[in-house]
Design an enzyme around this catalytic site. Sequence first.
Site, PDB file in Angstrom:
ATOM      1  N   SER A   1     -59.475 -28.105 -38.982  1.00  0.00           N
ATOM      2  CA  SER A   1     -60.572 -28.982 -39.393  1.00  0.00           C
ATOM      3  C   SER A   1     -60.494 -29.273 -40.870  1.00  0.00           C
ATOM      4  CB  SER A   1     -61.929 -28.369 -39.081  1.00  0.00           C
ATOM      5  OG  SER A   1     -62.933 -29.228 -39.615  1.00  0.00           O
TER       6      SER A   1
ATOM      7  N   LYS B   1     -63.019 -24.387 -32.432  1.00  0.00           N
ATOM      8  CA  LYS B   1     -62.915 -25.709 -33.072  1.00  0.00           C
ATOM      9  C   LYS B   1     -63.845 -26.710 -32.380  1.00  0.00           C
ATOM     10  CE  LYS B   1     -61.611 -29.160 -35.561  1.00  0.00           C
ATOM     11  NZ  LYS B   1     -61.268 -30.346 -34.933  1.00  0.00           N
TER      12      LYS B   1
ATOM     13  N   HIS C   1     -87.227 -22.864  -1.843  1.00  0.00           N
ATOM     14  CA  HIS C   1     -86.220 -22.228  -2.702  1.00  0.00           C
ATOM     15  C   HIS C   1     -86.654 -20.840  -3.199  1.00  0.00           C
ATOM     16  CE1 HIS C   1     -83.596 -25.581  -2.472  1.00  0.00           C
ATOM     17  NE2 HIS C   1     -84.454 -26.416  -3.038  1.00  0.00           N
TER      18      HIS C   1
END
Length: 509
Positions: free
Chosen positions: A132, A204, A474
């Site tokens: 970078s 990165k 659920h």
Amino acid sequence: MPQQPLADIGLIGLAVMGENLALNIADHGFKVAVYNRTTDIMRKFIARENPPGGLVGCETIQQLIAAVKRPRKFIILVKAGPAVDAVTQQLIEAGIDTDDIVVDCGNSLFTDTIRREKQYADECKFFGSGVSGGEIGARFGPSLMPGGDPNSWQHLRPIWEAIAAKVDPKTGKPIETATPGHPVTTGVPCTAYLGPNGAGHYVKMIHNGIEYIDMQLIGEAYWLMSNLLGLKAPELSRIFATWNQGDLDSYLIQITADILQQPDPMHMGDYLVDYILDTAGQKGTGKWTSTNALDMGVPANSITEAVFARFLSALKHERIDASKPLTGPTPSYTGNKEQLINAVRDALYCSKICAYAQGFQLMREAQKEYNWKLDFATIAAIWRGGCIIRARFLQKITDAYTRNSDLVNLLLDPYFNDQIKTGQTNWRNVVSLAATNGLPAPAFMSAMAYYDGYRSVRLPANLLQAQRDYFGAHTYERTDQPRGQFYHLDWPEPSRPQIAIVKGAGGGH
Ligand code: 2AM
């Protein structure tokens, strides 16, 4: 004729990043053999730049392989994607050894690096290193984020530590005095081994995700001050320059101050920033970070919001059309100017803390997912110089993780907690002002939502679970029962409630 000594490293791909990295390596006294698919580019490069340390131009991959010391080290700096595999295959077909190290320094997706390390394991040591700092960083000192085989790292280390940016060991501030032929040779290098396979490229990627939100936050600060106070570019430049003297001291704030004072080359007396079209581009690394957050289930909402903000900016035509029928308040502020400037500064700092907290949360989760052991103090330390997000702030993060390497969230560190305590009234006022004035501030707002959500003992997800159970059975857990016990209510017949313990978890939606 005496044999030329062999090169310390080979480099493939002479676009700007490759050329600058080669020159940086040569400036540090290493001999670099360089190769480019289009030979003419290599020839011109050698003719133009041939530092005494030495560049050796190679016209074929075979020449390149013959020119480098064993175990051979090659840097690949080609476009991320299939080109990296194509070049690696060429090296393999041309006969590199299993101990030779092929380092991909491009912006590759970390999962590709994980895949490549495995795929090429029988033929070479495939290594990934994030770089970078853009073109200038590559030339005079980038932040380097290496990941791969730890033994290979020992061979790369002297070069990586030499060419990386350096910070002052006492202040943690970057030493930025390098010029061609005169590199910085003292200070703490902004590189460290981060872990196996894709760890370097992962870190990165997170760096880039953080870069997106850092830039968006600065954009919002600029926009709010410009719209609420009617400040013009030069005055805004002075404000950012002042902020750059304090806690916000960073490369991105510094270049913002520079950008805002740049006159427009085509209109005398005007400023360039006011003529630049407001549609942001992107190369996709912010999107990768956001996708990774979604994949791992980490609430990196501000980083993601910064990516969406760019998408929204790109809808310029739609925005122009929508600006007519869609109404909102006209921005107006009658309060104290200095107070608002300070409040925006605090909003920026508090939001920045939340954004970095999200980035480090992602890395915390990723190390479990990918079986790495990331050292967060070191990661913050190698971002102090060379890279786009370099900032005084990163020393504070290094300090936080040095105090407590198991810190669950950056927000819980005493320093950062204190900063938010001090700044949050101003931060809330700025968010309110943005809302009441109809000014979009998605990064400030999402960072605040993250902060307030993270510190909430209870959230409205109870209702959400009830809805999920209502329409899809659920199941839900109860606050008055142990975790792991799942309940379902027969909702459609509320007059005759029936509770049943359901074993195991419910499904999707
Ligand atoms: P070129 O000059 O021959 O196009 C950035 O694109 C760099 O990557 C350039 O140096 C380019 O070489 C190189 N590159 C892109 N694709 C490549 C490939 N498939 N094989 C080798 N080099 C490639």
